[in-house]
Design an enzyme around this catalytic site. Sequence first.
Site, PDB file in Angstrom:
ATOM      1  N   GLU A 209       0.827  -1.216   0.000  1.00 12.19           N
ATOM      2  CA  GLU A 209       0.000   0.000   0.000  1.00 12.19           C
ATOM      3  C   GLU A 209       0.852   1.254   0.000  1.00 12.19           C
ATOM      4  O   GLU A 209       0.530   2.233  -0.678  1.00 12.19           O
ATOM      5  CB  GLU A 209      -0.928  -0.012   1.220  1.00 12.19           C
ATOM      6  CG  GLU A 209      -1.995   1.090   1.214  1.00 12.19           C
ATOM      7  CD  GLU A 209      -1.565   2.387   1.911  1.00 12.19           C
ATOM      8  OE1 GLU A 209      -2.325   3.360   1.865  1.00 12.19           O
ATOM      9  OE2 GLU A 209      -0.460   2.410   2.508  1.00 12.19           O
ATOM     10  N   GLU A 210       1.934   1.231   0.756  1.00 11.08           N
ATOM     11  CA  GLU A 210       2.739   2.441   0.952  1.00 11.08           C
ATOM     12  C   GLU A 210       3.466   2.890  -0.313  1.00 11.08           C
ATOM     13  O   GLU A 210       3.992   4.000  -0.363  1.00 11.08           O
ATOM     14  CB  GLU A 210       3.750   2.231   2.085  1.00 11.08           C
ATOM     15  CG  GLU A 210       3.141   1.977   3.450  1.00 11.08           C
ATOM     16  CD  GLU A 210       2.423   3.186   4.033  1.00 11.08           C
ATOM     17  OE1 GLU A 210       2.387   4.246   3.371  1.00 11.08           O
ATOM     18  OE2 GLU A 210       1.887   3.075   5.149  1.00 11.08           O
TER      19      GLU A 210
END
Length: 351
Positions: A209-210
């Site tokens: 996600e990051e």
Amino acid sequence: MNQIERIEKLSDVFGASGFEDDVAEFVRSQLPEYDTVQDHMRNVRCEKDAHSDKPRVMLDSHLDEVGLIVQAIRPDGTMKFLRLGGISPSSLPANSFLIKTDKGTFVPAVVAAKPPHFMSAADRNKPLDPDDMILDCGSTSAQETMALGIHIGSPAVPDVVCRYDQKRDLFFGKAFDCRIGVAAEIETLKRMYQKELPCALSACFSAQEEVGERGVRANAAALKPDVMICFEGCPADDTFSPDYMIQAAIGKGPMLRHMDVSMITNWRLQKFALDTARNLGIPVQESVRSGGGTNGAAVNTQFGVPAIVIGIPVRYIHSSNCFVKYCDYENAVRLACALLERLDKAAVESF
């Protein structure tokens, strides 16, 4: 393992973006009642009532944490690095990290910048730049560093051990973006396992996600949800904002986000969640954000699925040292469970 122990373990476990193996395996170990599957990205998925005609509601949280990756090893044994995710340069110098080696071991290291003793006047006035920093594991040669099992591409995360202060209802640790959300999703799944729900429950724990909400897109394609509930560790704003702008204080309940730069939340679903919380006396906060983005936006914008973000306020996310309150976690779980018990076909069609 009780919930506090699970949160502590989730905070401690290694899981930089792209290297979520350990945290994915831990999540699977915590859900023996479900038939979990894991793909090659290290996304974890499970389903309940998968073949029913009920509306499909997908829970999500992300496994990865911000970290570093070795870009090159210098002749003196120190390392050039790149950031995995949005770590602020100001939070890097003098912080300890653990580098995961190709042997599966961990080597402590520190991010170092030029000491003030050796700085010129120009150096002192220059903004902090990660390109001017090194990762140092105490070696004196490239050969010594490589003999430890460190190489180009080795990942690193902050070297912090989680602690819980029961009197203050407070956790101190790393990676609460989004491990506190992962803990909330696990507990929600456990509480809902024996329940007869009006919706077909599915869940994913997403990788990377990051670095661009990558894993959740594969999860949404596989699970095909009608609605998404996204758990997040969201940035608390109660130590830097004026009182009238505080929208995610720790200890005041989960935050429901109307908008950020990646998504305007479906107002009908948002109202449904806010009304549910207020009717049940679950404390919640509301926010409108000028920054930030979540997995909810990736699913909403790519697949057209109404999504809501249940954010658990975390002080100093994307740094090595974070605070989060247990009561905010518990109220996030309570809200998610209440929504799952109410998301029937009529409710979903109304969104």
